[in-house]
Design a protein around this motif. Structure first.
Motif, PDB file in Angstrom:
ATOM      1  N   LYS A   5       0.836  -1.218   0.000  1.00 18.23           N
ATOM      2  CA  LYS A   5       0.000   0.000   0.000  1.00 18.23           C
ATOM      3  C   LYS A   5       0.867   1.262   0.000  1.00 18.23           C
ATOM      4  CE  LYS A   5      -4.161  -1.987   2.106  1.00 18.23           C
ATOM      5  NZ  LYS A   5      -3.798  -3.382   1.868  1.00 18.23           N
ATOM      6  N   GLU A   6       1.783   1.284  -0.963  1.00 12.14           N
ATOM      7  CA  GLU A   6       2.703   2.406  -1.131  1.00 12.14           C
ATOM      8  C   GLU A   6       2.778   2.785  -2.607  1.00 12.14           C
ATOM      9  OE1 GLU A   6       5.871   1.178   2.420  1.00 12.14           O
ATOM     10  OE2 GLU A   6       6.439   0.996   0.321  1.00 12.14           O
ATOM     11  N   SER A   7       3.501   3.863  -2.886  1.00 11.95           N
ATOM     12  CA  SER A   7       3.825   4.256  -4.253  1.00 11.95           C
ATOM     13  C   SER A   7       5.308   4.590  -4.315  1.00 11.95           C
ATOM     14  CB  SER A   7       3.003   5.477  -4.687  1.00 11.95           C
ATOM     15  OG  SER A   7       1.630   5.184  -4.761  1.00 11.95           O
ATOM     16  N   ARG A   8       5.837   4.683  -5.529  1.00 11.69           N
ATOM     17  CA  ARG A   8       7.175   5.200  -5.748  1.00 11.69           C
ATOM     18  C   ARG A   8       7.110   6.178  -6.921  1.00 11.69           C
ATOM     19  NH1 ARG A   8       7.634   3.134  -1.560  1.00 11.69           N
ATOM     20  NH2 ARG A   8       9.354   1.869  -0.710  1.00 11.69           N
ATOM     21  N   ILE A   9       7.895   7.253  -6.809  1.00 13.14           N
ATOM     22  CA  ILE A   9       7.903   8.310  -7.814  1.00 13.14           C
ATOM     23  C   ILE A   9       9.295   8.400  -8.420  1.00 13.14           C
ATOM     24  CG2 ILE A   9       7.811  10.833  -8.123  1.00 13.14           C
ATOM     25  CD1 ILE A   9       5.561  10.787  -5.963  1.00 13.14           C
TER      26      ILE A   9
END
Length: 599
Positions: free
Chosen positions: A367-371
């Motif tokens: 439940k994360e994102s990466r940019i």
């Protein structure tokens, strides 16, 4: 507060492209996919077997989340280091699982399509399916278009070394490109991403001109390879459409974006009727540079008048600015952005070996994102950073939903990102202390509108014409380049003195395999966000929860239904589009008034 310029990937799967944890998850995915196929094959479509279907869909969700988690991680490795050959092998290993998964999806979709309307509606009334009924109906619709399981399996298997392979091949070619540039008396080799940032944003017109010539030359040298790649990638796609009886190459992009053709046509028609103010803006900007007409490489160049020293932001200053201004619209957005910085979710370092561009990717299992981006201290880069954080915030509002209800399309995916970008653009404008600074920042804001209404319109025109030509056979490099220039002239209404003939080769969006026509959703999202932004300014403090409700609905209804429910507007009418364009025209009028004395 000081934040890392490099993202944390170790917390996802430790060990990089040699991660044991990644390999274990991929092996587990293979086992889960085989089990999923067996369960789908055994499932008999009837309302009596609803509980079995519930279990099947739960397993599907585990696989979807796992595949996305692994794919996002591997893509991150390759983005940060385009020469990571081990990561490329991992990508191939992961995608080798797709045919089996797609076979299971084919069987399930076809079984859905075989159910009578009465039995189908009865099954959807089961409590487990009410929240995902819209998505199940889409799967059923797609099932009615499918060939036999065996035929679909052949196509999916061939896609690995066809559609997917050609897209991957593009990345391999781009990784080999470097742009020579003389800096402090020494020639350095810039990556495509570094060269693009400098070419479009350096305040020195000679630097921009020199780099643009080198940039065009670099892509032209590889053009025969890009010609083959584009021809075969879209050729595969067109052949696939033909096998399924699809004659309109826009059918699938529109279905994917849950958008009516009527809506798309009205949007472009309304934009086309309102291009003269943008032509005037481009001409005025060229005049401020001492030129009669705008050069391609000068479109995004900063306007430096008088003694103005262009505003710059270190990465930490950008983070603080974004958090502060997000908070004015949504404390939840601000808190989320701060957490993303603190947890090192962002890869921002300016260094060789990175792929060009920027993106946000999901990690549903954690439940994360990466940019990913290459940050260079400009106001434009602050906007890009805010844009990608908007994507990440959108995902964060949906983690508690079923995976089917998180699969929003690209056009509405650009809603939260562009909304976040608008917040930052207006905040920088309000902070301007002089007329010269306001002109500089207003120009930065208008560059987005220019890209959406002219550059992306050019891409859409080009891609339409390329597909039409490709239906008749292979298209030569010269013809592709000619179509690109013609599309740019039409999209910009002749407002430029020079064009970018090999833009088609340099733009990744034309070579993406999973989303056809990766262009018009940006313009849609931009205008849709303008409408939401105007609504937010009217609602004030009451807006946050309404906004989150809208984001949570983005994969659960058609785009037209979404706009009607949350904004009470009809997207098939020009009024909504004109209202957004009028906001841009107002900014242009202000720009023209402010710059009059400098001509």
């Amino acid at each position: 507060m000081s934040y890392s310029l490099n993202w944390d990937l170790e917390s996802i799967f430790p060990g990089g492209s040699h991660s044991d944890a990644l390999n274990q998850r991929m092996k587990q995915l293979e086992d889960q996919t085989n089990e999923y196929y067996q369960r789908v094959t055994k499932w008999s479509p009837s309302s009596d077997n609803a509980e079995q279907l519930k279990a099947v869909l739960q397993l599907q969700e585990m696989i979807t989340n796992g595949f996305t988690q692994c794919n996002s991680y591997i893509t991150a490795l390759l983005s940060a280091n385009v020469n990571d050959s081990d990561a490329k092998i991992l990508s191939g290993k992961l995608y080798a699982l797709l045919p089996r998964l797609q076979s299971a999806e084919t069987v399930l979709s076809k079984k859905f399509a075989e159910i009578s309307d009465n039995d189908w509606n009865q099954m959807l009334s089961h409590g487990s399916f009410e929240t995902i009924a819209f998505r199940l109906n889409e799967i059923r619709r797609d099932g009615s278009q499918l060939l036999s399981e065996a035929e679909e399996n052949i196509i999916n298997t061939l896609s690995l070394d066809g559609l997917n392979a050609w897209s991957s091949h593009y990345d391999t070619i781009v990784a080999s490109i470097s742009i020579p540039f003389e800096q402090d008396g020494q020639v350095v080799e810039l990556s495509a991403g570094q060269a693009f940032n400098k070419m479009m944003g350096d305040p020195d017109p000679k630097v921009r001109e020199t780099l643009f010539a080198a940039w065009e030359k670099a892509w032209k040298e590889k053009a025969p390879l890009f010609t083959d790649t584009l021809n075969h990638l879209d050729g595969f796609r067109l052949s696939n459409y033909e096998l399924h009886g699809i004659t309109d190459f826009l059918q699938k992009p529109l279905e994917y974006n849950r958008l009516k053709k009527e809506t798309l046509s009205v949007m472009w028609e309304t934009i086309q009727k309102n291009k003269q103010p943008l032509v005037d803006y481009l001409t005025r900007k060229a005049n401020l540079f001492g030129k009669e007409k705008m050069e391609w490489q000068d479109q995004d160049a900063p306007i430096i008048l008088g003694d103005l020293k262009e505003k710059t932001f270190s990465f930490d200053e950008a983070a603080a600015f974004i958090i502060e201004n997000f908070n004015k619209f949504s404390p939840k957005m601000a808190k989320f952005a701060q957490s993303a910085f603190e947890k090192s979710w962002i890869e921002a370092e300016d260094r060789p070996g990175k792929r060009p561009g920027g993106y946000c990717t999901e990690l549903p299992e954690t439940k994360e994102s990466r940019i990913f981006m290459t940050y260079s201290n400009s106001v434009n880069e602050v906007a890009t950073l805010a844009h990608e954080l908007g994507h990440a915030f959108h995902s964060s509002t949906m983690w508690d939903l079923p995976s089917l209800n998180r699969e929003y399309a690209m056009n509405v995916a650009e809603t939260a990102s562009t909304f976040a970008e608008l917040i930052v653009a207006d905040a920088t404008l309000k902070a301007a202390k002089t007329k010269e600074e306001k002109i500089n920042l207003l120009d930065t804001k208008l560059q987005n509108a220019l890209a959406m209404f002219m550059n992306i319109h050019s891409r859409f025109i080009f891609e339409n014409r390329f597909y039409e030509a490709r239906q008749e056979g292979l298209v030569s490099e010269d013809k592709i380049t000619e179509m690109m220039v013609e599309a740019q002239k039409e999209g910009y209404q002749g407002a430029l003195a020079t064009y970018h003939p090999y833009f088609w080769a340099a733009k990744l969006h034309f070579f993406i395999d999973d989303v056809p026509f990766y262009n018009f959703p940006y313009t849609f999202g931009y205008l849709f966000s303008l409408g939401i932004y105007a609504y937010a300014n009217q609602k004030g403090a009451n807006f946050e929860e309404e906004y989150i409700h809208l984001l949570r609905d983005t994969a659960s209804m058609t785009t037209e239904e979404l706009a009607k429910k949350h904004l009470n507007v009809d997207l098939t009418q020009p009024d909504f589009w004109q209202a957004g364009i009028d906001m841009v025209i107002e900014d242009i009028q202000t720009f023209m008034e402010l710059t009059e004395e400098f001509i």
